[in-house]
Design a protein around this motif. Structure first.
Motif, PDB file in Angstrom:
ATOM      1  N   THR A 168       0.857  -1.176   0.000  1.00  0.00           N
ATOM      2  CA  THR A 168       0.000   0.000   0.000  1.00  0.00           C
ATOM      3  C   THR A 168       0.898   1.232   0.000  1.00  0.00           C
ATOM      4  N   HIS A 169       0.318   2.352  -0.409  1.00  0.00           N
ATOM      5  CA  HIS A 169       1.085   3.600  -0.452  1.00  0.00           C
ATOM      6  C   HIS A 169       0.122   4.750  -0.245  1.00  0.00           C
ATOM      7  N   ARG A 187       3.186  -3.052 -25.327  1.00  0.00           N
ATOM      8  CA  ARG A 187       2.401  -3.358 -24.149  1.00  0.00           C
ATOM      9  C   ARG A 187       3.192  -4.241 -23.185  1.00  0.00           C
ATOM     10  N   TYR A 188       2.874  -4.097 -21.890  1.00  0.00           N
ATOM     11  CA  TYR A 188       3.535  -4.862 -20.845  1.00  0.00           C
ATOM     12  C   TYR A 188       2.485  -5.455 -19.904  1.00  0.00           C
ATOM     13  N   ALA A 189       2.905  -6.454 -19.160  1.00  0.00           N
ATOM     14  CA  ALA A 189       2.111  -6.971 -18.050  1.00  0.00           C
ATOM     15  C   ALA A 189       2.905  -6.727 -16.773  1.00  0.00           C
ATOM     16  N   ASN A 190       2.187  -6.458 -15.688  1.00  0.00           N
ATOM     17  CA  ASN A 190       2.886  -6.237 -14.418  1.00  0.00           C
ATOM     18  C   ASN A 190       3.068  -7.569 -13.688  1.00  0.00           C
ATOM     19  N   THR A 191       4.111  -7.634 -12.875  1.00  0.00           N
ATOM     20  CA  THR A 191       4.384  -8.867 -12.149  1.00  0.00           C
ATOM     21  C   THR A 191       5.256  -8.601 -10.928  1.00  0.00           C
ATOM     22  N   HIS A 192       5.096  -9.384  -9.919  1.00  0.00           N
ATOM     23  CA  HIS A 192       5.997  -9.530  -8.778  1.00  0.00           C
ATOM     24  C   HIS A 192       6.045  -8.393  -7.766  1.00  0.00           C
ATOM     25  N   ASP A 193       6.352  -7.148  -8.167  1.00  0.00           N
ATOM     26  CA  ASP A 193       6.590  -6.163  -7.111  1.00  0.00           C
ATOM     27  C   ASP A 193       6.471  -4.730  -7.596  1.00  0.00           C
ATOM     28  N   LEU A 194       6.365  -3.816  -6.610  1.00  0.00           N
ATOM     29  CA  LEU A 194       6.265  -2.368  -6.814  1.00  0.00           C
ATOM     30  C   LEU A 194       7.124  -1.654  -5.781  1.00  0.00           C
ATOM     31  N   ILE A 195       7.490  -0.415  -6.087  1.00  0.00           N
ATOM     32  CA  ILE A 195       8.131   0.452  -5.088  1.00  0.00           C
ATOM     33  C   ILE A 195       7.981   1.899  -5.560  1.00  0.00           C
ATOM     34  N   TRP A 196       8.186   2.847  -4.651  1.00  0.00           N
ATOM     35  CA  TRP A 196       8.086   4.271  -4.968  1.00  0.00           C
ATOM     36  C   TRP A 196       9.416   4.944  -4.666  1.00  0.00           C
ATOM     37  N   ASN A 226      12.200 -10.097  -9.232  1.00  0.00           N
ATOM     38  CA  ASN A 226      11.063 -10.440  -8.369  1.00  0.00           C
ATOM     39  C   ASN A 226      10.924  -9.606  -7.104  1.00  0.00           C
ATOM     40  N   SER A 227      11.844  -8.668  -6.834  1.00  0.00           N
ATOM     41  CA  SER A 227      11.733  -7.875  -5.599  1.00  0.00           C
ATOM     42  C   SER A 227      12.232  -6.457  -5.866  1.00  0.00           C
ATOM     43  N   LEU A 228      11.522  -5.477  -5.310  1.00  0.00           N
ATOM     44  CA  LEU A 228      11.926  -4.075  -5.414  1.00  0.00           C
ATOM     45  C   LEU A 228      11.870  -3.429  -4.037  1.00  0.00           C
ATOM     46  N   SER A 229      12.902  -2.704  -3.670  1.00  0.00           N
ATOM     47  CA  SER A 229      12.858  -1.834  -2.498  1.00  0.00           C
ATOM     48  C   SER A 229      13.622  -0.557  -2.840  1.00  0.00           C
ATOM     49  N   TRP A 230      13.913   0.282  -1.845  1.00  0.00           N
ATOM     50  CA  TRP A 230      14.392   1.637  -2.151  1.00  0.00           C
ATOM     51  C   TRP A 230      15.351   2.112  -1.079  1.00  0.00           C
ATOM     52  N   ILE A 231      16.394   2.823  -1.498  1.00  0.00           N
ATOM     53  CA  ILE A 231      17.266   3.531  -0.561  1.00  0.00           C
ATOM     54  C   ILE A 231      17.373   4.989  -1.011  1.00  0.00           C
ATOM     55  N   PRO A 232      17.351   5.922  -0.050  1.00  0.00           N
ATOM     56  CA  PRO A 232      17.413   7.345  -0.407  1.00  0.00           C
ATOM     57  C   PRO A 232      18.824   7.777  -0.759  1.00  0.00           C
ATOM     58  N   GLU A 233      18.903   8.943  -1.369  1.00  0.00           N
ATOM     59  CA  GLU A 233      20.208   9.528  -1.648  1.00  0.00           C
ATOM     60  C   GLU A 233      20.854   9.972  -0.340  1.00  0.00           C
ATOM     61  N   GLY A 234      22.145   9.722  -0.211  1.00  0.00           N
ATOM     62  CA  GLY A 234      22.896  10.160   0.962  1.00  0.00           C
ATOM     63  C   GLY A 234      24.189  10.812   0.538  1.00  0.00           C
ATOM     64  N   GLU A 235      24.973  11.221   1.508  1.00  0.00           N
ATOM     65  CA  GLU A 235      26.246  11.862   1.187  1.00  0.00           C
ATOM     66  C   GLU A 235      27.184  10.916   0.446  1.00  0.00           C
ATOM     67  N   ALA A 236      27.000   9.616   0.678  1.00  0.00           N
ATOM     68  CA  ALA A 236      27.937   8.649   0.111  1.00  0.00           C
ATOM     69  C   ALA A 236      27.321   7.783  -0.982  1.00  0.00           C
ATOM     70  N   ASN A 237      26.073   8.046  -1.354  1.00  0.00           N
ATOM     71  CA  ASN A 237      25.443   7.187  -2.361  1.00  0.00           C
ATOM     72  C   ASN A 237      24.314   7.917  -3.062  1.00  0.00           C
ATOM     73  N   SER A 238      23.976   7.439  -4.232  1.00  0.00           N
ATOM     74  CA  SER A 238      22.846   7.955  -4.984  1.00  0.00           C
ATOM     75  C   SER A 238      21.567   7.230  -4.577  1.00  0.00           C
ATOM     76  N   GLU A 239      20.455   7.917  -4.710  1.00  0.00           N
ATOM     77  CA  GLU A 239      19.173   7.244  -4.527  1.00  0.00           C
ATOM     78  C   GLU A 239      19.104   6.058  -5.484  1.00  0.00           C
ATOM     79  N   ALA A 240      18.527   4.943  -5.016  1.00  0.00           N
ATOM     80  CA  ALA A 240      18.491   3.750  -5.856  1.00  0.00           C
ATOM     81  C   ALA A 240      17.241   2.934  -5.601  1.00  0.00           C
ATOM     82  N   ILE A 241      16.748   2.320  -6.656  1.00  0.00           N
ATOM     83  CA  ILE A 241      15.762   1.254  -6.563  1.00  0.00           C
ATOM     84  C   ILE A 241      16.553  -0.043  -6.489  1.00  0.00           C
TER      85      ILE A 241
END
Length: 508
Positions: A157-158, A199-208, A272-287
């Motif tokens: 959910t979001h 066209r595409y079909a969705n599968t497995h996972d989502l993230i924002w 099959n899996s998606l999560s998220w990390i924010p941008e920090g001083e030592a890294n770029s934002e990433a999925i």
């Protein structure tokens, strides 16, 4: 002051255990409701929602979820004026006794309180939700039931909305994809076409991402699964507000010359899996993306999908995306590599607080290790991604949960914490595909698909609750007895957010 009850709309959308209760009011109020526990069960539970919103409409629909199935429900509704004085308190009967349910529906699950001292506080007012959108309370009673099951639900959910794929011609792929409220009202349909009309079909996972854009794992539609369009090899980026696709990135070429597990189809990238990390001083934002077939976890840029770094979490693909300038994370600190894992997510469990500092590029991955395709020594049985399965013998070992600490600055991934071994005295916890280990505060909800079991565990493997026979065969899919992609606990604050959006949808 007068509040008049006007009637109800039972199951106004897909959720059959929900109702709109309609009222006329003549001054600003707040409201709460309680679905009272069943009189037929001493251990049944009230379900209560209290709104913080001020109602100033002359007529209003109150969305009530959490009804009991096959029962004459008692719903107590309370309105208070802005001084906090109760001005309406009435119990309304809502019957679900005339509804029709699928033959395979499980109306009650037996929950073993493995640690009775902690159970009530840990489970709390949460619901255990399956990807068929069946939801169960702490007593094991069914409180959420969708008339039309959705087989490929990511259970994410979001901002109070639920996201769900259709179940039309091929049940593991959603040819259509919707943003809905908890009652099942369709809010927005996403356009699964890119700018060229593919066209595409969705599968497995989502993230924002941090801007609120939605990212989805996608597959070609129709499915061609070739060397140039591999299975489950795309990430799709959408505008959350309009449902329009911003871009589609196909990662087929990154999988050239990779090995996949021998129980995978030919040309199966299988993100099959998606999560998220924010941008920090030592890294770029990433999925953060994971592939079960190739045993890889990698980070991509939300801006354009470029692969930023890669972790060989399966131990058999050290050269992934070779020649593409991808940072390879060193894995000598991993002593147990995953094999066909699911729900490889960034965990927020405080047990790993000392290893989580996203500004410094440090985070911990939790993963449900299916141990899907191993030889007698526990090593992965693999083949080239372009080849058909070989006759090499393999087996599936009991599933477990593991943790990897990642340091993007040091470019290392190290195994950390305890390996969670699941109870197997009654049912061997074996599932070659699907399953999940998902954060639930400082605990994990752990689900084994083929073993049909669910556990609540802390990070050390101490089991709080155990459920067997969580799911059963769905009508129309006898070839998949008791299959369910994920199951997880929806905490009370998440349920409250879903109800709040349900109110907004009902009242414009």
């Amino acid at each position: 002051m007068a509040i008049t009850y006007l009637g109800m709309d039972l199951a106004p959308a897909n959720n059959q255990l929900a109702v709109y209760l309609k009222f006329r009011i003549d001054e600003a109020v707040t409201y709460s409701y309680t679905v009272l526990g069943r009189l037929t069960s001493a251990s049944s539970l009230d379900f209560t929602y209290s709104s913080n919103d001020i109602i100033s409409l002359s007529e209003v629909k109150i969305p009530v979820i959490g009804l009991y199935a096959n029962y004459l429900n008692q719903v107590q509704v309370v309105f208070k004026n802005l001084s906090g004085v109760e001005i309406f308190n009435q119990t309304i009967q809502v019957s679900t006794q005339e509804q029709v349910y699928r033959d395979a529906t499980i109306f009650h699950i037996d929950i073993e309180q493995t640690d009775p001292t902690k159970f009530a506080a840990v489970w709390g007012n949460s619901w255990l939700m399956t990807t068929n959108c069946d939801g169960y309370d702490q007593n094991g009673d069914l409180r959420c039931y969708y008339a039309q099951p959705y087989r490929n639900q990511m259970l994410k959910t979001h901002n109070g909305y639920f996201y769900i794929g259709s179940d039309e011609d091929e049940h593991w792929y959603g040819r259509r994809f919707f943003k809905i409220d908890i009652l099942g009202n369709e809010i927005l349909e996403f356009d699964l076409r890119d700018r060229d009309g593919n066209r595409y079909a969705n599968t497995h996972d989502l993230i924002w991402d941090s801007a609120g854009n939605l990212f989805m794992i996608g597959n070609d539609n129709p499915d061609r699964s070739t060397n140039t369009m591999r299975q489950d090899a795309s990430i799709l980026k959408f505008d959350e507000k309009t449902g329009m696709m911003l871009w589609a990135k196909n990662y087929t070429r990154a999988f050239d010359n990779t090995q996949i597990l021998n129980n995978s189809p030919t040309n199966d990238a299988h993100l099959n899996s998606l999560s998220w990390i924010p941008e920090g001083e030592a890294n770029s934002e990433a999925i953060v993306v994971h592939t079960r077939s190739a045993g890889l976890t990698f980070g991509i840029s939300p801006a354009d999908g470029t692969i930023l770094w890669s972790i060989n979490t399966g131990g058999f693909n050290p050269g992934f995306a070779a020649g593409q300038g991808v940072t390879q994370i060193e894995t000598s600190g991993i002593t147990n590599f995953e094999n066909g894992a699911h729900t490889v997510f960034v965990t927020k469990n405080s047990a790993f607080a000392g290893l989580n500092n996203e500004a410094e590029g440090k985070f911990v991955l939790s993963l449900f290790d299916n141990r899907s395709c191993v030889d007698n020594e526990g090593n992965a049985v693999t083949r080239d991604i372009t080849l058909d399965p070989t006759a090499d013998v393999y087996k599936t070992d009991p599933a477990r949960v593991m943790f990897y600490a990642v340091d993007l600055v040091a470019k290392t991934a190290t195994q950390t914490g305890s390996i969670i071994q699941l109870p197997s005295s009654r049912v061997p916890q074996i599932t070659d595909f699907m399953g999940a280990a998902i954060d639930y505060g400082d605990y994990y909800g752990i689900y084994t698909n083929h073993a049909r079991s669910f556990f609540i565990s802390d990070a050390t493997g101490h089991i709080i609750a155990t459920i067997y026979d969580l799911i059963c065969t769905l009508d129309g899919y006898p070839e998949f007895p008791g299959e369910c992609y994920r199951a997880r606990l929806f905490a009370k604050d998440e349920l409250d957010a879903l109800i709040n959006i349900g109110y907004q949808v009902a009242n414009g």
